[in-house]
Design a protein around this motif. Sequence first.
Motif, mmCIF file in Angstrom:
data_model
loop_
_atom_site.group_PDB
_atom_site.id
_atom_site.type_symbol
_atom_site.label_atom_id
_atom_site.label_comp_id
_atom_site.label_asym_id
_atom_site.label_seq_id
_atom_site.Cartn_x
_atom_site.Cartn_y
_atom_site.Cartn_z
ATOM 1 N N ILE A 37 -0.512 -10.232 6.065
ATOM 2 C CA ILE A 37 -0.458 -9.411 4.853
ATOM 3 C C ILE A 37 0.941 -9.523 4.252
ATOM 4 O O ILE A 37 1.913 -9.813 4.951
ATOM 5 C CB ILE A 37 -0.794 -7.920 5.108
ATOM 6 N N GLU A 38 1.022 -9.308 2.963
ATOM 7 C CA GLU A 38 2.319 -9.341 2.288
ATOM 8 C C GLU A 38 2.961 -7.968 2.404
ATOM 9 O O GLU A 38 2.365 -6.957 2.026
ATOM 10 C CB GLU A 38 2.146 -9.718 0.818
ATOM 11 N N LEU A 39 4.169 -7.938 2.930
ATOM 12 C CA LEU A 39 4.840 -6.657 3.113
ATOM 13 C C LEU A 39 5.192 -6.029 1.767
ATOM 14 O O LEU A 39 5.661 -6.717 0.855
ATOM 15 C CB LEU A 39 6.117 -6.835 3.933
ATOM 16 N N PRO A 40 4.977 -4.736 1.635
ATOM 17 C CA PRO A 40 5.365 -4.052 0.396
ATOM 18 C C PRO A 40 6.880 -4.125 0.202
ATOM 19 O O PRO A 40 7.641 -3.963 1.158
ATOM 20 C CB PRO A 40 4.920 -2.605 0.631
ATOM 21 N N ASP A 41 7.289 -4.377 -1.011
ATOM 22 C CA ASP A 41 8.712 -4.407 -1.345
ATOM 23 C C ASP A 41 8.991 -3.294 -2.346
ATOM 24 O O ASP A 41 8.340 -3.211 -3.393
ATOM 25 C CB ASP A 41 9.096 -5.758 -1.946
ATOM 26 N N ILE A 42 9.944 -2.446 -2.020
ATOM 27 C CA ILE A 42 10.185 -1.255 -2.826
ATOM 28 C C ILE A 42 10.556 -1.587 -4.271
ATOM 29 O O ILE A 42 10.278 -0.813 -5.191
ATOM 30 C CB ILE A 42 11.273 -0.374 -2.168
ATOM 31 N N ASP A 43 11.159 -2.752 -4.476
ATOM 32 C CA ASP A 43 11.610 -3.113 -5.819
ATOM 33 C C ASP A 43 10.542 -3.800 -6.660
ATOM 34 O O ASP A 43 10.663 -3.856 -7.883
ATOM 35 C CB ASP A 43 12.842 -4.020 -5.730
ATOM 36 N N SER A 44 9.503 -4.318 -6.005
ATOM 37 C CA SER A 44 8.514 -5.084 -6.772
ATOM 38 C C SER A 44 7.089 -4.556 -6.666
ATOM 39 O O SER A 44 6.178 -5.104 -7.283
ATOM 40 C CB SER A 44 8.536 -6.557 -6.331
ATOM 41 N N GLU A 45 6.879 -3.482 -5.898
ATOM 42 C CA GLU A 45 5.522 -2.945 -5.762
ATOM 43 C C GLU A 45 4.938 -2.523 -7.106
ATOM 44 O O GLU A 45 3.730 -2.585 -7.317
ATOM 45 C CB GLU A 45 5.508 -1.757 -4.795
ATOM 46 N N CYS A 46 5.795 -2.099 -8.007
ATOM 47 C CA CYS A 46 5.311 -1.663 -9.321
ATOM 48 C C CYS A 46 4.597 -2.787 -10.068
ATOM 49 O O CYS A 46 3.718 -2.534 -10.902
ATOM 50 C CB CYS A 46 6.468 -1.127 -10.160
ATOM 51 N N LYS A 47 4.942 -4.032 -9.749
ATOM 52 C CA LYS A 47 4.355 -5.175 -10.455
ATOM 53 C C LYS A 47 2.917 -5.453 -10.025
ATOM 54 O O LYS A 47 2.176 -6.131 -10.736
ATOM 55 C CB LYS A 47 5.219 -6.421 -10.232
ATOM 56 N N CYS A 48 2.527 -4.943 -8.849
ATOM 57 C CA CYS A 48 1.155 -5.166 -8.364
ATOM 58 C C CYS A 48 0.404 -3.848 -8.216
ATOM 59 O O CYS A 48 -0.586 -3.774 -7.489
ATOM 60 C CB CYS A 48 1.163 -5.933 -7.043
ATOM 61 N N GLN A 49 0.883 -2.818 -8.915
ATOM 62 C CA GLN A 49 0.305 -1.472 -8.825
ATOM 63 C C GLN A 49 0.228 -0.991 -7.370
ATOM 64 O O GLN A 49 -0.711 -0.328 -6.958
ATOM 65 C CB GLN A 49 -1.076 -1.420 -9.485
ATOM 66 N N CYS A 50 1.253 -1.369 -6.621
ATOM 67 C CA CYS A 50 1.410 -0.939 -5.221
ATOM 68 C C CYS A 50 0.243 -1.378 -4.335
ATOM 69 O O CYS A 50 -0.083 -0.716 -3.338
ATOM 70 C CB CYS A 50 1.598 0.583 -5.141
ATOM 71 N N HIS A 51 -0.358 -2.512 -4.679
ATOM 72 C CA HIS A 51 -1.519 -2.969 -3.905
ATOM 73 C C HIS A 51 -1.121 -3.395 -2.495
ATOM 74 O O HIS A 51 -1.903 -3.229 -1.547
ATOM 75 C CB HIS A 51 -2.215 -4.124 -4.625
ATOM 76 N N ASN A 52 0.086 -3.930 -2.344
ATOM 77 C CA ASN A 52 0.531 -4.314 -0.998
ATOM 78 C C ASN A 52 0.643 -3.085 -0.094
ATOM 79 O O ASN A 52 0.256 -3.134 1.076
ATOM 80 C CB ASN A 52 1.881 -5.033 -1.069
ATOM 81 N N HIS A 179 7.005 10.427 -7.206
ATOM 82 C CA HIS A 179 8.309 9.783 -7.071
ATOM 83 C C HIS A 179 8.223 8.439 -6.359
ATOM 84 O O HIS A 179 9.108 7.604 -6.511
ATOM 85 C CB HIS A 179 9.253 10.666 -6.235
ATOM 86 N N CYS A 180 7.209 8.251 -5.550
ATOM 87 C CA CYS A 180 7.224 7.175 -4.556
ATOM 88 C C CYS A 180 7.052 5.787 -5.176
ATOM 89 O O CYS A 180 5.987 5.478 -5.732
ATOM 90 C CB CYS A 180 6.128 7.414 -3.523
ATOM 91 N N PRO A 181 8.053 4.922 -5.061
ATOM 92 C CA PRO A 181 7.923 3.567 -5.600
ATOM 93 C C PRO A 181 6.904 2.723 -4.844
ATOM 94 O O PRO A 181 6.487 1.675 -5.326
ATOM 95 C CB PRO A 181 9.337 2.984 -5.455
ATOM 96 N N PHE A 182 6.494 3.206 -3.661
ATOM 97 C CA PHE A 182 5.466 2.516 -2.890
ATOM 98 C C PHE A 182 4.055 2.966 -3.274
ATOM 99 O O PHE A 182 3.078 2.440 -2.742
ATOM 100 C CB PHE A 182 5.664 2.763 -1.393
ATOM 101 N N ALA A 183 3.938 3.967 -4.147
ATOM 102 C CA ALA A 183 2.607 4.512 -4.441
ATOM 103 C C ALA A 183 2.373 4.850 -5.905
ATOM 104 O O ALA A 183 1.232 4.844 -6.365
ATOM 105 C CB ALA A 183 2.379 5.772 -3.604
ATOM 106 N N LYS A 184 3.409 5.149 -6.641
ATOM 107 C CA LYS A 184 3.283 5.691 -8.002
ATOM 108 C C LYS A 184 2.336 4.888 -8.892
ATOM 109 O O LYS A 184 1.408 5.439 -9.499
ATOM 110 C CB LYS A 184 4.668 5.763 -8.647
ATOM 111 N N GLU A 185 2.564 3.580 -8.990
ATOM 112 C CA GLU A 185 1.766 2.766 -9.912
ATOM 113 C C GLU A 185 0.307 2.676 -9.495
ATOM 114 O O GLU A 185 -0.569 2.402 -10.323
ATOM 115 C CB GLU A 185 2.369 1.365 -10.039
ATOM 116 N N GLU A 190 -7.404 1.232 -9.483
ATOM 117 C CA GLU A 190 -8.639 1.600 -8.787
ATOM 118 C C GLU A 190 -8.383 1.889 -7.310
ATOM 119 O O GLU A 190 -9.182 2.555 -6.657
ATOM 120 C CB GLU A 190 -9.668 0.464 -8.911
ATOM 121 N N ASN A 191 -7.283 1.369 -6.785
ATOM 122 C CA ASN A 191 -6.980 1.503 -5.356
ATOM 123 C C ASN A 191 -5.717 2.338 -5.160
ATOM 124 O O ASN A 191 -4.615 1.799 -5.041
ATOM 125 C CB ASN A 191 -6.809 0.119 -4.721
ATOM 126 N N VAL A 192 -5.897 3.642 -5.128
ATOM 127 C CA VAL A 192 -4.765 4.548 -4.959
ATOM 128 C C VAL A 192 -4.306 4.524 -3.504
ATOM 129 O O VAL A 192 -5.124 4.597 -2.580
ATOM 130 C CB VAL A 192 -5.148 5.988 -5.368
#
Length: 251
Positions: A37-52, A179-185, A190-192
């Motif tokens: 799996i691709e590890l979530p990155d705090i700076d770029s998760e917003c670009k994939c709507q936090c799917h990682n 607030h969470c950059p790992f979850a906000k977007e 569809e996948n919160v």
Amino acid sequence: MGDTKIVYDEKFGITTFKREICAQLGEAFWNELVENIELPDIDSECKCQCHNMYLFMKRLEEMTDEETLKKILYKVRHGLHPSQCEWAHKEFMEAGNLDDFLKKHLNDELNGFIELNKEKKDFYGQEITDEVLTFIKENPKMLAPVRKGNKLYCMAFPCNMKEYLSVTDEKMKRYHACHCPFAKESILSENVVSSALCNCSLGHMMNFVEAFMDRELRGKVVHSVLNGDLICEYEIEIPDDIMQKYVTLEG
């Protein structure tokens, strides 16, 4: 809540999760968890709507029991530790009474926001407008824990209070609250991301309370925007000996 005096001395990110997961379950567990799996990155998760992070949390929940997961995430607590609020224990001891301590802390925090409003200064980038200040005054749990019996209740500041107050759409309210950059977007997808992640914020809130009580405590997430609520709220248990020694019961 209590955060205006914190100096953030750790870069929070997926390595914080790794540290706590390995501490609880070992490195072999971590390696299995993140395999393929691709590890979530705090700076770029917003670009994939936090799917990682959605996939990361989904797998973590599948591989752990609820209590273990909660314990891990509560320790993540955005990289905070009670020593960053050690001033609070001294003030609590000087007050000698829990309600007096909480009242003073509330007044100190509120006066700080009144000054920010008056001087037109921001709070971590947030403009403290008259409307925002009124909202803060109406929700003291955002500034200091509020005691009800043997429980303390805390409420998270909406991430963007001005926008939070102006929008009427509930999904957008939840979005502006988070607030969470790992979850906000993910709130707009569809996948919160699982609301179990909010135990990290529970740990953040408990950091201050554990500091002034000088011990680990028990708590739970009461409301979470990732779970469809409009606010994030937390409950923390007050130990019996604290109640007996530092709370004056009426009657």
